[in-house]
Design a protein around this motif. Structure first.
Motif, PDB file in Angstrom:
ATOM      1  N   TRP A  32      32.498  39.390  27.596  1.00 24.81           N
ATOM      2  CA  TRP A  32      31.965  38.046  27.800  1.00 24.81           C
ATOM      3  C   TRP A  32      32.896  37.201  28.663  1.00 24.81           C
ATOM      4  O   TRP A  32      32.453  36.304  29.370  1.00 24.81           O
ATOM      5  CB  TRP A  32      31.767  37.342  26.456  1.00 24.81           C
ATOM      6  N   VAL A  33      34.174  37.484  28.584  1.00 24.92           N
ATOM      7  CA  VAL A  33      35.167  36.677  29.285  1.00 24.92           C
ATOM      8  C   VAL A  33      35.758  37.511  30.412  1.00 24.92           C
ATOM      9  O   VAL A  33      36.129  38.670  30.208  1.00 24.92           O
ATOM     10  CB  VAL A  33      36.283  36.221  28.323  1.00 24.92           C
ATOM     11  N   PRO A  34      35.841  36.968  31.623  1.00 22.38           N
ATOM     12  CA  PRO A  34      36.416  37.738  32.736  1.00 22.38           C
ATOM     13  C   PRO A  34      37.892  38.029  32.505  1.00 22.38           C
ATOM     14  O   PRO A  34      38.640  37.202  31.992  1.00 22.38           O
ATOM     15  CB  PRO A  34      36.216  36.805  33.938  1.00 22.38           C
ATOM     16  N   GLY A  35      38.307  39.231  32.895  1.00 19.92           N
ATOM     17  CA  GLY A  35      39.700  39.603  32.725  1.00 19.92           C
ATOM     18  C   GLY A  35      40.087  39.897  31.293  1.00 19.92           C
ATOM     19  O   GLY A  35      41.271  39.990  30.978  1.00 19.92           O
ATOM     20  N   PHE A 271      35.045  46.978  55.600  1.00 18.92           N
ATOM     21  CA  PHE A 271      35.153  47.113  54.151  1.00 18.92           C
ATOM     22  C   PHE A 271      34.544  45.897  53.455  1.00 18.92           C
ATOM     23  O   PHE A 271      34.723  44.763  53.899  1.00 18.92           O
ATOM     24  CB  PHE A 271      36.623  47.254  53.729  1.00 18.92           C
ATOM     25  N   SER A 272      33.821  46.166  52.371  1.00 14.77           N
ATOM     26  CA  SER A 272      33.332  45.129  51.464  1.00 14.77           C
ATOM     27  C   SER A 272      33.915  45.417  50.096  1.00 14.77           C
ATOM     28  O   SER A 272      34.127  46.584  49.731  1.00 14.77           O
ATOM     29  CB  SER A 272      31.797  45.125  51.395  1.00 14.77           C
ATOM     30  N   MET A 273      34.170  44.364  49.347  1.00 13.42           N
ATOM     31  CA  MET A 273      34.832  44.569  48.065  1.00 13.42           C
ATOM     32  C   MET A 273      34.429  43.496  47.079  1.00 13.42           C
ATOM     33  O   MET A 273      34.047  42.381  47.447  1.00 13.42           O
ATOM     34  CB  MET A 273      36.346  44.565  48.250  1.00 13.42           C
ATOM     35  N   MET A 274      34.470  43.843  45.833  1.00 11.63           N
ATOM     36  CA  MET A 274      34.283  42.888  44.752  1.00 11.63           C
ATOM     37  C   MET A 274      34.935  43.463  43.499  1.00 11.63           C
ATOM     38  O   MET A 274      35.198  44.662  43.418  1.00 11.63           O
ATOM     39  CB  MET A 274      32.805  42.576  44.522  1.00 11.63           C
ATOM     40  N   THR A 275      35.181  42.612  42.534  1.00  9.27           N
ATOM     41  CA  THR A 275      35.859  43.040  41.330  1.00  9.27           C
ATOM     42  C   THR A 275      35.060  42.645  40.104  1.00  9.27           C
ATOM     43  O   THR A 275      34.285  41.679  40.132  1.00  9.27           O
ATOM     44  CB  THR A 275      37.270  42.413  41.249  1.00  9.27           C
ATOM     45  N   HIS A 276      35.202  43.409  39.049  1.00 10.68           N
ATOM     46  CA  HIS A 276      34.629  43.048  37.761  1.00 10.68           C
ATOM     47  C   HIS A 276      35.556  43.553  36.665  1.00 10.68           C
ATOM     48  O   HIS A 276      36.371  44.447  36.887  1.00 10.68           O
ATOM     49  CB  HIS A 276      33.217  43.619  37.591  1.00 10.68           C
ATOM     50  N   SER A 277      35.437  42.947  35.518  1.00 13.68           N
ATOM     51  CA  SER A 277      36.274  43.331  34.392  1.00 13.68           C
ATOM     52  C   SER A 277      35.442  44.100  33.387  1.00 13.68           C
ATOM     53  O   SER A 277      34.264  43.814  33.177  1.00 13.68           O
ATOM     54  CB  SER A 277      36.875  42.086  33.724  1.00 13.68           C
ATOM     55  N   GLN A 278      36.065  45.088  32.766  1.00 14.03           N
ATOM     56  CA  GLN A 278      35.381  45.852  31.737  1.00 14.03           C
ATOM     57  C   GLN A 278      36.435  46.455  30.815  1.00 14.03           C
ATOM     58  O   GLN A 278      37.609  46.545  31.174  1.00 14.03           O
ATOM     59  CB  GLN A 278      34.513  46.949  32.356  1.00 14.03           C
ATOM     60  N   PRO A 279      36.031  46.837  29.613  1.00 13.26           N
ATOM     61  CA  PRO A 279      37.010  47.395  28.670  1.00 13.26           C
ATOM     62  C   PRO A 279      37.688  48.634  29.229  1.00 13.26           C
ATOM     63  O   PRO A 279      37.113  49.375  30.033  1.00 13.26           O
ATOM     64  CB  PRO A 279      36.150  47.717  27.439  1.00 13.26           C
ATOM     65  N   ALA A 280      38.901  48.862  28.771  1.00 12.79           N
ATOM     66  CA  ALA A 280      39.651  50.011  29.267  1.00 12.79           C
ATOM     67  C   ALA A 280      38.933  51.318  28.962  1.00 12.79           C
ATOM     68  O   ALA A 280      38.894  52.224  29.786  1.00 12.79           O
ATOM     69  CB  ALA A 280      41.049  50.015  28.647  1.00 12.79           C
TER      70      ALA A 280
END
Length: 507
Positions: A32-35, A271-280
């Protein structure tokens, strides 16, 4: 008329949005929370070239495990091409091949890089012995002077490399450096000078990671080898700083070419890039697979389009803010949703730069529009003239900002020019019909609304939720419908009842 169907629709939208969001969180373990847990970079390389109606061989460098990053998954899209992955002492490469191709060609390579602070760069083999560097006159004399000057102020290979880079750029750049730079580019020249002095060095290519960026190119860095420590060190050739930035992904770290195309012309890679957070755990298991419902969402699109939708999905947040401020608070704005578009521009320009740019463009535009009113032009012609004026103002401000070294001023081009033109037109008409007070009220209301919408849309938590949980869009729709059903007094209208309140207090 019964309002039951209306509330049923709102309730269904709310429940559907909540259910979709909870399902995404539970099934795909999206936080739910980024990072909150682990960070993953999705990077897409697009190779373009023109085939020459014959066999084609494309060889491109690929990223490897390195300090701070670990390769999670990788995929390619190359219809009709053969593909092989190779690895040697210089790194990993992909090799595409086809027997016959003609015209414009596109090859895709995508990789997920897991941000892993514990990951270390694998042991690199020592460089081969240096060969003698031959200079033509008068470049040999200039090169020797630069090397001797930097060598006298250094203690080892790393400090020598730093001093040499500082002498080649910035305030310490001398006549010898300027002479050599007329013949060579900066990075190859520094590598050549280091090798000339007996220091092993090579040019490497890296990608500076920034969320949501598209059509980016690689940047050049320099690796220097120290025999006493038997390891490589990375340097920024422009500043001489030693060390690898946290957001730098070394794409090619063996001193080889990034892209080689045999049988084609005009080759390039973006290059195109994006980031997302997810559990390890989800990052390690790569829980998102091709046979899941996730592939029917925005995440199944190419990264360039995903980065675009990441901004588009913020618009409902701005719309909700506008509806709240206009319906409940009672703000007056110039144009219904003009503040949302201005807020989008603020995201690109930063808030302070955007505010200054907006005020300058509108102020100058109003002065010019005031002159146009004396020409008695038709509406279409007048608005067209204002649009051209806005373009000219933005162009002039951009050039002036560049000449003054204010790079932030160049981002003023992100403002929607048509919207600015209509804003100037409306404010000018409002000035003529209602006076400057009403212009200040609506203009100030528009700016306050735009700033509040920007603060809401640019919040990292909001950006994470709106992009990763599409059910939130249904929740926003339900909230906007509820606000649209409100018919009571606005907060700013309550001041009309202040005299009655004062009389009751005195009595």
């Amino acid at each position: 008329m019964s309002r039951l169907p209306f509330y049923l629709i709102v309730g269904v939208l709310m429940l559907a949005g909540i259910a979709m969001s909870v399902q995404r969180h539970v099934q795909f373990e999206i936080p739910w929370v980024p990072g909150e847990q682990r960070k993953v970079w999705e990077i897409e390389a697009l190779v373009n070239f023109n085939a020459q109606d014959g066999p084609v061989m494309v060889d491109m460098a690929l990223p490897s495990h390195q300090a701070g990053f670990r390769v999670l998954t990788e995929n390619t899209a190359s219809s009709g091409y053969g593909l092989a992955f190779k690895a040697d002492d210089f790194g990993r490469r992909a090799e595409w091949s086809i027997r016959d191709a003609a015209g414009s060609q596109q090859l895709y390579y995508s990789v997920q890089m897991l941000v892993s602070p514990d990951s270390q760069t694998p042991d690199l083999t020592p460089p081969p012995p240096l060969v003698d560097i031959v200079w033509e006159r008068p470049y040999d004399t200039a090169a020797n002077h630069i090397v001797e000057r930097a060598w006298s102020r250094s203690a080892d290979n790393y400090t020598f490399a730093r001093e040499l880079m500082l002498d080649m750029g910035g305030e310490r750049q001398g006549e010898n450096a300027r002479l050599l730079l007329t013949q060579y580019d900066l990075v190859p020249l520094v590598v050549r000078l280091l090798n000339h002095a007996g220091v092993n060095a090579r040019e490497v290519s890296g990608l500076l990671l920034e969320d949501g960026r598209r059509r980016q190119s690689l940047t050049q860095w320099i690796q220097v080898f120290d025999e006493s420590e038997e390891k490589w060190a990375l340097f920024n050739p422009l500043s001489g700083e030693q060390g690898k930035p946290d957001n730098l992904l070394l794409w090619e770290a063996g001193g080889q070419a990034v892209l080689e195309v045999a049988g084609g012309t005009n080759s390039r890679v973006n290059f195109s890039m994006m980031t997302h957070s997810q559990p390890a755990s989800a990052a390690v298991r790569n829980h998102i697979s091709e046979d899941t419902l996730l592939n029917f969402s925005i995440h199944s699109l190419p990264l360039e389009e995903q980065a675009l939708f990441q901004t588009i999905l913020l618009i409902p947040i701005g719309a909700l803010m506008v509806v709240f401020l206009r319906v409940l608070v009672g703000f007056k704005t110039s144009g219904t949703f003009m503040p949302v578009l201005i807020a989008l521009a603020f995201i690109q320009t930063t808030l302070m730069t955007g505010l200054i740019g907006f005020l300058l463009v509108v102020a100058v535009g109003l002065v010019i529009r005031n002159y146009l009113s004396y020409l008695n032009l038709l509406l279409v012609a007048r608005v067209s003239a204002v649009i051209i004026t806005v373009i000219a103002i933005i162009s002039i401000f951009s050039v002036v900002a560049y000449k003054l070294g204010l790079n932030a001023g160049l981002t003023i081009t992100f403002f929607p020019m048509i919207i600015l033109a209509w804003t100037i037109e409306r404010m000018s008409i409002l000035w003529e019909e209602e006076g400057p007070r009403e212009v200040l009220i609506q203009g100030g209301g528009s700016l306050v609304t735009a700033v509040l919408a920007y603060l809401a849309m640019n919040n990292p938590w909001v950006r994470h939720i709106t992009f990763n949980f599409l059910g939130v869009q249904l929740i926003l729709m339900a909230l906007i419908l509820l606000l649209g059903n409100y018919t009571g007094y606005r907060l700013l209208e309550l001041r009309r009842f202040q005299p009655i309140t004062d009389e009751e207090k005195t009595s």
